[in-house]
Enzyme design. Structure first.
Site, PDB file in Angstrom:
ATOM      1  N   GLU A 133      16.648  59.702  45.220  1.00  0.00           N
ATOM      2  CA  GLU A 133      18.110  60.830  44.607  1.00  0.00           C
ATOM      3  C   GLU A 133      18.073  61.209  43.141  1.00  0.00           C
ATOM      4  OE1 GLU A 133      22.127  59.782  45.354  1.00  0.00           O
ATOM      5  OE2 GLU A 133      22.573  61.257  45.715  1.00  0.00           O
ATOM      6  N   GLY A 137      23.684  53.931  37.875  1.00  0.00           N
ATOM      7  CA  GLY A 137      23.877  52.758  37.858  1.00  0.00           C
ATOM      8  C   GLY A 137      23.474  52.228  38.787  1.00  0.00           C
ATOM      9  N   MET A 185      21.693  52.549  43.555  1.00  0.00           N
ATOM     10  CA  MET A 185      21.203  53.941  44.332  1.00  0.00           C
ATOM     11  C   MET A 185      21.265  53.138  45.231  1.00  0.00           C
ATOM     12  SD  MET A 185      20.504  56.426  45.274  1.00  0.00           S
ATOM     13  CE  MET A 185      20.243  57.303  46.948  1.00  0.00           C
ATOM     14  N   GLU A 186      21.492  54.190  46.199  1.00  0.00           N
ATOM     15  CA  GLU A 186      22.067  53.213  48.002  1.00  0.00           C
ATOM     16  C   GLU A 186      20.801  52.888  49.075  1.00  0.00           C
ATOM     17  OE1 GLU A 186      23.541  56.026  46.577  1.00  0.00           O
ATOM     18  OE2 GLU A 186      23.911  57.323  48.261  1.00  0.00           O
ATOM     19  N   ASN A 187      19.816  53.247  48.638  1.00  0.00           N
ATOM     20  CA  ASN A 187      18.710  52.983  49.883  1.00  0.00           C
ATOM     21  C   ASN A 187      18.941  52.545  50.740  1.00  0.00           C
ATOM     22  OD1 ASN A 187      17.008  54.746  47.447  1.00  0.00           O
ATOM     23  ND2 ASN A 187      16.978  52.402  46.327  1.00  0.00           N
ATOM     24  N   GLU A 229      27.030  50.820  46.819  1.00  0.00           N
ATOM     25  CA  GLU A 229      26.419  51.346  46.978  1.00  0.00           C
ATOM     26  C   GLU A 229      26.149  50.476  48.431  1.00  0.00           C
ATOM     27  OE1 GLU A 229      24.505  53.641  45.462  1.00  0.00           O
ATOM     28  OE2 GLU A 229      25.385  53.352  43.498  1.00  0.00           O
ATOM     29  N   HIS A 277      27.699  52.999  51.026  1.00  0.00           N
ATOM     30  CA  HIS A 277      27.320  54.144  51.213  1.00  0.00           C
ATOM     31  C   HIS A 277      26.114  54.310  52.507  1.00  0.00           C
ATOM     32  CE1 HIS A 277      27.657  57.229  48.063  1.00  0.00           C
ATOM     33  NE2 HIS A 277      26.816  56.199  47.120  1.00  0.00           N
ATOM     34  N   GLU A 309      30.157  61.455  47.619  1.00  0.00           N
ATOM     35  CA  GLU A 309      30.397  60.807  46.391  1.00  0.00           C
ATOM     36  C   GLU A 309      31.475  60.021  46.180  1.00  0.00           C
ATOM     37  OE1 GLU A 309      28.603  58.599  45.157  1.00  0.00           O
ATOM     38  OE2 GLU A 309      26.327  59.145  45.534  1.00  0.00           O
TER      39      GLU A 309
HETATM   40  N1  ARG Z   1      23.953  57.713  44.532  1.00  0.00           N
HETATM   41  C1  ARG Z   1      23.769  56.838  43.422  1.00  0.00           C
HETATM   42  C2  ARG Z   1      24.799  56.242  43.643  1.00  0.00           C
HETATM   43  O1  ARG Z   1      25.881  56.925  43.925  1.00  0.00           O
HETATM   44  C3  ARG Z   1      23.311  57.830  41.897  1.00  0.00           C
HETATM   45  C4  ARG Z   1      22.005  58.179  42.210  1.00  0.00           C
HETATM   46  C5  ARG Z   1      22.219  59.286  41.361  1.00  0.00           C
HETATM   47  N2  ARG Z   1      20.888  60.156  41.225  1.00  0.00           N
HETATM   48  C6  ARG Z   1      20.417  60.420  39.910  1.00  0.00           C
HETATM   49  N3  ARG Z   1      18.989  60.512  39.838  1.00  0.00           N
HETATM   50  N4  ARG Z   1      20.861  61.199  39.148  1.00  0.00           N
HETATM   51  O2  ARG Z   1      25.403  55.508  43.499  1.00  0.00           O
HETATM   52 ZN    ZN Z   2      27.541  56.808  45.359  1.00  0.00          ZN
END
Ligand code: ARG
Ligand code: ZN
Length: 878
Positions: free
Chosen positions: A126, A266, A268-270, A303, A306, A325
């Site tokens: 992401e 912080g 990532m919600e993969n 996460e 998500h 978000e």
């Molecule tokens: N989706 C992730 C989160 O909420 C953040 C990822 C952001 N990544 C980035 N490369 N800016 O918690």
């Molecule tokens: Zn997030």
């Protein structure tokens, strides 16, 4: 340069082709990883009748080795490649695309795509990292099932992970092995993940409400196995909370969390394989503070949440980022409030919001929650998208009430499941279940800037009426000179000056109770409260019911009164902050005018009452005893005078300490804990109260207090107390005490990167004039590295928050920051673009500092810039 061209929301088109299934094979090696991809592609129904449409795929820094359509290798004239795309000129309606590329994870210092961290391989996709892994339509509205085979050395990479469930594994020649993973849930490429390394796991189980048995794993380096309990416990709490609160259940048999040391954000919600910055997952009483424990809990929950708000229902395009978000932050805030002290959680969130988000909204990078264009989407993971987005969802929850909001949420998840949605879809569901017209409310998503409300009230004794006038205005922001009136819900009460009680309110002949919401929709509105038995003091914007600045001409007596009597805990705290601000403003003026500073006795008396009164919530008390931060005070000033702010705040702190020494001492002593450390609300409250009290006493360098701080450091009971003591000593003028303590701490923890981060930060945030020299010295420390984002934040980021030293009038602080930004622009553009933020706020300072800051921005601008830094610098100098 094409990478510098903005992308516009109004240009959105559905993709010409979609991918239904993606097969990937990774043959891992440090500088030459082979990625083989087979994409099952078909023409998107929306483009069915168009003529021949080329297939355009994203791809950056990929060396193409092979490309075939339906098994036929393409001739050189059948496709074209530039530095960002690959175009196949003619393709059938539906086909298989095979590609093979080579990538260089070891050279990936941007930490986007596939990279190496402490010997392991990991990914961050992401927003647009997947295009650095393979050629792909790398956009969130293309959703496919994935089947991923990971091949690596059995000895150095014994663990091979990806999304979904492991379906096959085995040995290969040359001491290599493989694991194949299948993810049955269609997902966009930004949710893809791969991890390979020498990792150890802790495992637990969770049974969902419908009886699905889920295996939970936290994967870490062996030496961190003892630091995973809290993350695991937090995960289980979050899973249960989401079932109970939102009816959301987990949907795979396996859920994995992996800790990595080098990570831009912080976590990532993969799908099924969350990857975390180790700072956001590892805790131990001796290495992590209470605040860190709470942060881990909230990020693990964020996460996990998500999985529904983000993964099952994802975003149509990146302009909708706040759809996932903002909603997910709102969900994690609610979870933390339910798990810990709800009022303290609100106070902490709002303090941070009013300091940092307000500053963002007032600066050159201000943008709406849904921006309408961007150059680099990586620059839009902001407080506005996340935190202001969450405030807007909170307003919706309050407008609908929980039950209707929950029904709207159910409808949203049901209707949009498996789809890529928009903010209209979400708000539409809320409007549909409630019948509310949210047309005006939608402006919150498109209008940038913080609304300012001027409120005036008058009590008419003869008629027993209270007249309240509210005016709203939002200052122009870049690209938005004219602002519309927003729908602003203001929760309020009227507190009787005689009784000290919330008065029953009547509006338009209708009784509205003792706590109500009035709706400001016009630029100016007048509200009349009738049949009031006594003159009131209004308590406005209770619970921070809207993300606005509200001004009301409160006298100091009014504020002292609200501090005692307001039934809303948040507004009691806020009254204390407003009272302290009035005193601070006088002292800032005194400092500037060179007149003697005199402490406001009303503040002293308010603090005396707080310190000696009964309290049922020590955590809230600790917040009430905390003065507004220098950053928050600065936000309130027309022109920021860093030295006057620092001097005024120090003066207030010291005056309170001199006047209330014994009271602070009594609070310190009454809140010592013997029990073994636990990160639970009661203990956390006692520790924060105790450490706030100690901070006042050390502020006057009281000998007894210094030895208490020393003893607290030596006792080594837990990191919260140790860090607090070490910080107080280091930020005092007593280097004779600070230096040995810092040395001992640094030696003891040199093996632990997360503790060393704290050691760096403590030193460079000291107010003494040597802070900048310390930064330079510590940048040469063997444990420091510009390639590790946590280190950059701990040393350089922390220094930039040291207001008196960063803003030194000789410009040396600015110069240091811009030197680092220039270096990082090449290594890690995303981190560089974030780090430069304080320089972009130059308009807020005096002319001399403005010139110095702009000169550094110009110096950065002269470099060969990444799109990330380019976009921020251009806005800052526009
Ligand atoms: N989706 C992730 C989160 O909420 C953040 C990822 C952001 N990544 C980035 N490369 N800016 O918690
Ligand atoms: Zn997030």
């Amino acid at each position: 340069m094409s990478a510098m061209q903005p992308t516009y929301l109004h240009d959105y088109q559905p993709p010409a082709y979609r991918v239904t299934h993606t097969e990937l094979k990774f043959d891992l090696s440090s500088s030459a990883t082979r990625v083989t991809a087979r994409l099952h592609v078909e023409r998107h129904p929306a483009h069915q009748d168009a003529g021949a449409l080329p297939l355009v795929l994203n791809g950056e820094q990929l060396t193409l080795k092979r490309i075939a359509v339906d098994g036929e290798e393409l001739e050189a004239d059948e496709y074209a490649q530039d530095d960002a795309t690959l175009t196949v000129h003619r393709v059938p309606e539906s086909f298989l695309l095979d590609t093979e590329v080579e990538i260089d994870p070891a050279a990936n210092t941007a930490l986007s795509g596939l990279y190496q961290s402490s010997g392991m391989f990991c990914t961050q996709c992401e927003a647009e990292g997947f295009r650095r892994i393979t050629f792909y339509p790398d956009r969130p509205d293309v959703m496919a099932t994935f089947s991923t085979t990971v091949i690596g050395d059995r000895a150095t990479l014994p663990v091979l992970l990806s999304n979904g469930n492991p379906v096959e594994s085995g040995e290969l020649p040359d001491d290599r092995h493989f694991v194949t993973w299948e993810d049955p849930h269609p997902k966009p490429s930004y949710l893809f993940a791969l991890v390979a390394g020498d990792l150890k796991k802790v495992e637990d189980r969770f049974t969902t409400q419908s009886g699905r048995d889920v295996t939970l794993q936290v994967w870490v380096e062996e030496e961190n196995l003892s630091k995973t309990d809290h993350a695991m416990a937090s995960l289980k709490r979050a899973m249960k909370w989401d079932e109970e609160t939102y009816g959301r259940e987990y949907d795979l048999d396996l859920f994995m969390i992996v800790a990595v040391n080098d990570f831009n954000m912080g976590a990532m919600e993969n799908k099924g394989l969350n990857i975390f910055n180790s700072a956001a997952v590892l805790t131990h009483p001796h290495t992590a503070t209470d605040a860190a424990f709470q942060r881990v809990e909230s990020i693990v929950a964020h996460e996990y949440f998500h999985n529904w708000s983000g993964n099952r229902v994802t975003c149509r395009d990146w302009f909708q980022l706040s759809l996932k978000e903002g909603f997910t932050v709102f969900r994690d805030q609610s979870f933390s409030a339910d798990t810990n002290s709800a009022p303290v959680k609100r106070i902490e969130d709002v303090s941070m919001f009013r300091t940092a988000q307000f500053a963002e909204d007032a600066g050159p990078t201000a943008h709406p929650i849904r921006p309408d264009h961007y150059i680099e989407i990586g620059n839009f993971y902001t407080l506005t998208i996340y935190e202001k987005g969450a405030e807007v969802v909170r307003m919706l929850r309050n407008l609908l009430g929980w039950e209707l909001f929950r029904r709207g949420s159910d409808l949203y998840f049901e209707r949009l499941d498996g789809q890529a949605a928009t903010i209209e879809d979400f708000v539409g569901c809320m409007s549909e279940v409630s019948g509310l017209d949210l047309t005006q409310f939608m402006h919150w998503y498109s209008q940038a800037g913080t609304p300012e409300i001027d409120a005036h009230g008058e009590y008419d004794y003869a008629k027993s009426e209270y007249h309240l006038t509210l005016r709203q205005r939002t200052a122009p922001t870049p690209g938005q000179p004219d602002k519309v009136a927003l729908h602003i819900p203001i929760r309020m009460g009227l507190v009787g000056t005689k009784s000290g009680q919330d008065l029953k309110m009547t509006v338009d002949g209708e009784s509205v109770g003792t706590d109500t919401v009035i709706h400001l929709r016009e630029y100016e509105q007048h509200f009349v409260f009738t049949d009031l038995a006594e003159a009131p003091v209004p308590s406005l914007l209770r619970g921070f019911s809207a993300p606005v600045k509200l001004r009301f001409p409160y006298g100091r007596e009014d504020l002292a009164f609200l501090l005692q009597h307001d039934s809303d805990g948040f507004n009691r705290w806020d009254a204390g902050q407003r009272l302290a601000m009035l005193a601070l403003e006088d002292l800032i003026a005194a400092h500037r005018n060179g007149v003697e500073k005199v402490m406001d006795v009303r503040v002293v008396e308010a603090f005396r009452t707080l310190l000696t009164g009964e309290t049922d919530d020590k955590a809230v008390l600790a917040e009430m005893l905390t003065l507004p931060s220098e950053a928050y005070i600065a936000e309130q000033q027309p022109v920021v005078d860093v030295d006057a702010i620092h001097a005024a705040r120090t003066f207030v702190k010291q005056s309170l300490a001199y006047a209330l020494r014994d009271e602070f001492m009594a609070v310190y002593r009454a809140n010592q804990l013997d029990a073994p450390y636990a990160p639970e609300p009661q203990q956390i409250a006692a520790r924060s109260l105790k450490n706030v009290a100690l901070s006042y006493l050390v502020a006057i360098e009281d000998e007894e207090a210094l030895s208490l701080a020393q003893a607290q450091f030596d006792a080594d009971h837990n990191m919260t107390d140790v860090r607090s003591a070490l910080t107080l000593l280091t930020h005092s003028s007593r280097n004779d005490l600070a230096d040995p303590a810092l040395r001992a701490f640094g030696e003891k923890w040199s093996h632990d990167p997360l503790v060393m981060d704290q050691w760096f930060s403590i030193q460079v945030t000291r107010p003494q004039a040597d802070a900048l020299d310390r930064v330079k010295f510590l940048m040469e420390h063997p444990k420091f590295s510009l390639k590790n984002p946590n280190k950059v934040r701990a040393l350089i980021g922390a220094f930039a928050s040291n207001r008196v030293n960063f803003h030194r009038i000789d410009g040396a602080g600015y110069r240091l920051l811009s030197d680092v930004v220039i270096e990082l622009n090449k290594l890690n553009p995303e981190i560089a673009a974030r780090l430069v933020t304080p320089l972009t706020r130059w308009q807020r300072f005096d002319e001399a500092r403005q010139e110095l800051m702009k000169a550094e921005l110009e110096r950065i601008r002269a470099e060969d810039l990444s799109p990330n830094v380019y976009e921020v610098i251009e806005k800052a100098l526009a």
